[in-house]
Every structure is written in structure tokens, then in C-alpha cells.
Design an enzyme around this catalytic site. Sequence first.
Site: not given
Length: 339
Positions: A82, A78-80
Site C-alpha cells: 500500500t 504495515q503493508s509495503n
Amino acid sequence: MLRLDKFKKYSLTFGVTPIEHLPRLTAALGGKVQIYAKRDDCNSGLAMGGNKLRKLEYIVPDAIESNADTLVSIGGVQSNHTRMVAATAAKIGMKCVVVQESWVPHEDAVYDRVGNILMTRLMGADSRIVEDGFDIGIRKSWENAIQSVKDAGGKPYGIPAGASVHKFGGLGYVGFAEEVRAQEAEMGIKFDYIIVCVVTGSTQGGMIVGFAADGRADRVIGIDASGTPEQTRAQVRQIVDNTAELVELGRKVRDDEIVILNDYAYPAYGVPSAETNEAIRLAARTEAMITDPVYEGKSMQGMIDLVKKGYFPEGSKVLYAHLGGAPAINGYSYTYRNG
């Protein structure tokens, strides 16, 4: 004067982000400390924006000049970050490969199919899920992804986690400090403290350098959300030194000017505590300001606790840096199913 002007910048945002007073949150916390927010969560039309775009604005010119055709980066599922790299690649017409490591022991059935990762895929990025655990450093999986692009005949441009240990990773948040100074002059106030979440380090690191120019470096209060405070502090130190040299601060930032509080990252990176959830709900129900369980929820928790404990003297004006990240809350739908 900091020499930010000597670096090329590729516009990815709307420009200066607004600062707003939060009167209902201020009142809910007793009214003795005035709470404001700088809304970097509202900074762009690119896939809901966020703090990483400030960093990427100074990195994109270098990527273009390198003749790359593929941006390669890394983060959690859930990377902002990327999501923002995928958005940037789509905007500038490059391909994108992102490694998404299993940084969070998630329990929600749809965690890897909604929110940030959904948007990342929607924008055409090659999203590769890897089972490696959390670490803010340089990762073998990222290096492997860069090599895979080369092997396929592509020209990769590597952007590390959070864009943080990139040579230009701290520049965007030097610009944040300069923006705040200009807004303070317009508003006729001066902030006594700035609250910011810290994990990979370049957001706080850039702010520290930027606010060192007017003697407020130690008023940038980092709320650690990594759960690896020694590694985070070392990385912030490295970023501060590099960025200070780049913008010609003219002095070394002292260790006591790097303030990171380690009391709020529990129980683990990406896992909200009961107190984090209470903070998320309070911000939402007083100001309709959505914070996420990984980063902003923990910095909000930290700020709320510090106000309640009397950390800030009565009458202080506190600026909460809202860095974005709300899409990740979709990965925690069971936790917040009833609000």
C-alpha cells in the site's frame, strides 16, 4: 524468447538493480556457499522503493488507459504494497485509497503510526484501517472501497493485495529473471539458486516463469511467510499459468518446478520468531543489510537455515532477492529496541 516487450511499461524505478556479493555473511555461514543479493530494495526514489514497483510498472499503463482517477488497493497495517501504491498514485497524479486490514496481532504501541503506514498517509493516500484478519485472497473490504469511490463520483482502478492476482501482476518479475541473465553474462557467473519470500505469489510466480526460459524454474526457492501454504501455492500456480501464457513461454510449468518451503512462517504471518530475529541481526551486523520481520527476515532465516543444513551443494552460488520492506521494522520498535 519471452515476449515481455509487447506490454507497455511505465518507469517507476531507476532501472536494473545491482547484484552484490555478501562476503561477510558468506563467511559467517561457513564459506562453502557463496551468497549474493539482488537489491530490489534499492530500486527507486519513490518512498524507499521495493518489489511492488516492478509489478506496478506494468499495471500503471492499464490504469491510465482506463481513465481512472483513483488507485484502490489493500494490505495490512504495515503493508509495503500500500505504501508503493500510494507512492505510485502521487507520482502519476492520481488519488489513492488503501484499505489496511489488521493482518498482524501487533503489540507495539506505535505499530499503526510509523513506518509504512506513516509514509502512506504522508503521500496523501486515504488510509482506512479495517479490523479484518489476514487473507491473501480478494477481500470484501477492498471491494467496498472500490464501490465507495464510485459512489463519490470517482473512477477507481482496483489493485489487489500485493498486485498479485492482477492480470499483469507477474510480468515485473519475469523482467527480474531477464535482468539476472544479463548480469550473469556480465559477471561471468551463473546462480544455482534464487531465494525469494512468497506470500501473495506474483514475485515468485513471475520469477518462475522468467527462469523457466533457461531451465531454472525449480531453482527459484520460495520461502513462505504467509502461514497459509496451500492457499499461497494455489495462488502461485494460478499466477504462473497466467503469466506464462501472457509472455508466450510455450509450455506449462510443472508442479514440481514450483518450489515453496513452509518451514519458516511460524509463529504467524507478520510475527517474527526468535530465529527470524537472529537472521535479521546477522544480516545487519555482517552486511549492514536491513531486513524486516514480516517478509525478508523470514526469507533470510530460511536461506541461512538451508545453508547450515547443507541444502545447497558446496560451491553453490545463491542469489538472495531482497524485495525491500525495511520501513516495517519501525512497527516493531520494542522488539529491536536494543538491536
